[in-house]
Design an enzyme around this catalytic site. Structure first.
Site, PDB file in Angstrom:
ATOM      1  N   ASP A  64      48.668  25.380  82.948  1.00 44.76           N
ATOM      2  CA  ASP A  64      49.952  25.499  83.610  1.00 44.76           C
ATOM      3  C   ASP A  64      51.020  24.828  82.745  1.00 44.76           C
ATOM      4  O   ASP A  64      50.925  23.646  82.431  1.00 44.76           O
ATOM      5  CB  ASP A  64      49.843  24.802  84.979  1.00 44.76           C
ATOM      6  CG  ASP A  64      51.117  24.893  85.749  1.00 44.76           C
ATOM      7  OD1 ASP A  64      51.430  26.004  86.192  1.00 44.76           O
ATOM      8  OD2 ASP A  64      51.807  23.872  85.883  1.00 44.76           O
ATOM      9  N   ASP A 393      51.916  28.030  93.152  1.00 43.26           N
ATOM     10  CA  ASP A 393      52.492  29.214  92.505  1.00 43.26           C
ATOM     11  C   ASP A 393      52.619  30.366  93.494  1.00 43.26           C
ATOM     12  O   ASP A 393      53.625  31.072  93.514  1.00 43.26           O
ATOM     13  CB  ASP A 393      51.632  29.648  91.305  1.00 43.26           C
ATOM     14  CG  ASP A 393      51.886  28.760  90.093  1.00 43.26           C
ATOM     15  OD1 ASP A 393      52.603  27.742  90.246  1.00 43.26           O
ATOM     16  OD2 ASP A 393      51.380  29.071  88.994  1.00 43.26           O
TER      17      ASP A 393
END
Ligand code: ADP
Ligand code: MG
Length: 543
Positions: A64, A393
């Site tokens: 990420d 997310d």
């Protein structure tokens, strides 16, 4: 250092580091591009993870962008600016951080080439900005409006956002949870909706599998019932939410009470008990059968509440107190006298349950709660963290889509289309700016290029094929699907994203590239050194 008639004049403080012109530019570009280089291998579903070890030896494994940039400590000011855009992207839309950094790096690479060809920074600056404006316009025309009730599309968008995370097999479940959570807490505004992620509480607990994660239409409070004699489960709940202590306030000064016989002492204690009894009686007579208190609850008060069968929880976090009001409709009161049946919150069930090794309080069966909870599970801390990032997310993607209900094709499709249309636009502008816009157009192709590269595909061949596809009249949504490694219409294979995420990524990448292009002077003040303490001064402070 400036000079007058050969005499140097000192303008900057001693120790200041100054780099100008070409050196300053080169160093800025190199530093900023280096960040993009670190990050790019983690882009997309086939992106690699990084193992990060912080200075305490704790490890994080992640692909990420935001997490990686958070962990690495960057020194150079231009590199810091790139890290900043990842943060901006994260704060504004939550997803698309790697994309924005990768695009920024490529915009700078292309800018460097233009500078080498003696194109003035102002031309690049202006050309890039024209291109960004145009790109926003094109995005608005090629994105597709969706129906706000179309739950299926919301789920697909959530799933796409989680493709780049390692939560194999749980995407479907997480997408469903994220979609339902946002739909539940969204608020109407100006004919559309907004959603506040603060209304969604995420509780992470390792122990079970990711599949055991769940959405609770209510709240989880990470506390225990305060007294063992209290019930652990109550139905038809009426909740008092109190932010004052259920204790006798101690006086600020020390008082001495002399008693002549034991009865007097007993009277004194009885008096205290009576005050506590009055307090708890007020709570009970309001009809409350559950109490959440932000402060402490005195032992005696606990006894009284336990005897009346009131489930009580103390030292509840302020943020949980607010969510309790949103979930149950309770009012937070700081005077017990103000308690009335109207100020109580309503829930179907309040129950203490064991999650992993800890007990937690579940408040469920709330009628149309405006705050919900998600319990994220996983077999180890690292898996729970990854699951949490995935859920984040997915929530951000659904939130972005609720607030701006328009989708674009993923897998590099939309960036290829932007690139094509910007090239056409460049030829209408002419002059040196045309070169800058063309460079910008080419830079956007970096995303499909890296997506392919990370999947072990040949990026040069892929870009040529994609360009050819986009020349066709129905080619707009063609990108690369990485699980099948096929060029296809990304909408047809459900790789779709919220328009606003890409819009923001392009926006912040262009802004930072333009900022760095315009810098020709770096002046760094000497680091503050504390130096040895002056004994005289210390003495002064002591006095
Ligand atoms: P970011 O931090 O920018 O969100 P990610 O690592 O999440 O970066 O990758 C997002 C990219 O992966 C987007 O360009 C998205 O379109 C792409 N992507 C997601 N799923 C697929 C897929 N199945 N095939 C191809 N590309 C995909
Ligand atoms: Mg992502």
């Amino acid at each position: 250092m400036a000079q007058i008639g050969g005499t140097p004049i000192l303008i900057l403080k001693e120790g200041t580091d100054r780099r100008t012109g070409k050196t300053a530019k080169e160093q800025n570009f190199a530093a900023a591009i280096a960040i993009a280089e670190i990050i790019k291998s983690s882009l997309g579903p086939k992106g690699m993870s990084k193992l990060l070890v912080d200075n305490l030896g704790d490890i994080t494994i992640s692909n990420d962008g935001k997490t990686i940039l958070d962990e690495i400590e960057v020194e150079h000011p231009a590199a810091k600016m790139i890290v900043e855009i990842a943060k901006t992207q994260y704060n504004k839309v939550g997803d698309g951080t790697t994309t924005s950094v990768v695009i920024a790096g490529e915009l700078l690479k292309k800018a460097q080439n233009l500078l080498d060809e003696d194109i003035h920074p102002n031309v690049i600056f202006h050309g890039y900005r024209l291109a960004m404006k145009k790109a926003e316009e094109i995005l608005n025309t090629i994105s597709k409006k969706i129906n706000i009730q179309d739950k299926n599309t919301f789920k697909k968008v959530a799933k796409t956002s989680m493709n780049s995370k390692n939560i194999v097999g749980a995407q479907e479940k997480f997408a469903e949870i994220a979609m339902n959570a946002i739909m539940q807490v969204r608020n109407p505004r100006n004919g559309g909706f907004t959603a506040d992620l603060d209304d969604i509480q995420i509780i992470k607990k390792s122990g079970k599998s990711i599949q055991d994660s769940e959405l609770i239409f209510g709240l989880i409070v990470d506390k225990e019932v305060v007294h063992s004699g209290m019930p652990k489960r109550i139905t038809n709940v009426k909740i008092a939410v109190i932010d004052t202590a259920l204790e006798i306030e101690k006086t600020e000064f020390t008082a001495e009470i002399r008693v002549k016989n034991p009865n007097q002492l007993q009277n004194f204690i009885d008096q205290e008990d009576k005050m506590l009894k009055d307090m708890t009686d007020k709570i009970i007579s309001s009809g409350a059968n559950v109490v959440f208190c932000q402060k402490g609850i005195d032992d005696t008060a606990q006894d009284f509440l336990a005897k009346s069968g009131v489930l009580s929880v103390r030292r509840v976090k302020k943020s949980d107190m607010e969510k309790l009001t949103r979930a149950t409709g309770a009012q937070i009161l700081n005077r017990i006298e103000d308690l009335s049946p109207k100020s109580l919150g309503i829930a179907g069930l309040v129950e203490e349950m064991k999650v992993g090794k800890d007990n937690m309080i579940f408040i469920t069966g709330c009628k149309d709660p405006k705050a919900v909870s998600i319990l994220v599970r996983g077999s180890s801390t690292n898996i729970v963290e990854e699951a949490n990032r995935s859920m984040h997310d997915a929530l951000c993607a659904v939130k972005a889509l609720v607030e701006d209900p328009a989708i674009i094709a993923g897998g590099g499709a939309t960036l290829m289309e932007l690139s094509k249309q910007l090239r056409n636009y460049a030829s209408t502008i002419g002059g040196k700016e045309q070169l800058a816009i063309e460079a910008y157009a080419e830079a956007l192709e970096i995303v499909p290029k890296i997506l392919a590269e990370n999947a072990g595909m040949d990026p040069v061949e892929l870009i040529a094929d994609l360009r050819a596809k986009h020349e066709q009249s129905n080619g707009t949504d063609y990108g690369i699907e990485l699980f099948t490694q096929k060029i296809c219409n990304m909408i047809d294979v459900d790789v779709i994203e919220p328009r606003s995420v890409l819009l923001q990524a392009i926006h912040s990448a262009t802004e930072v590239a333009c900022l760095i292009v315009k810098i020709d002077d770096v002046i760094v003040a000497s680091k503050l050194s504390r130096g040895p303490k002056m004994p005289g001064k210390e003495h002064e402070i002591e006095e």
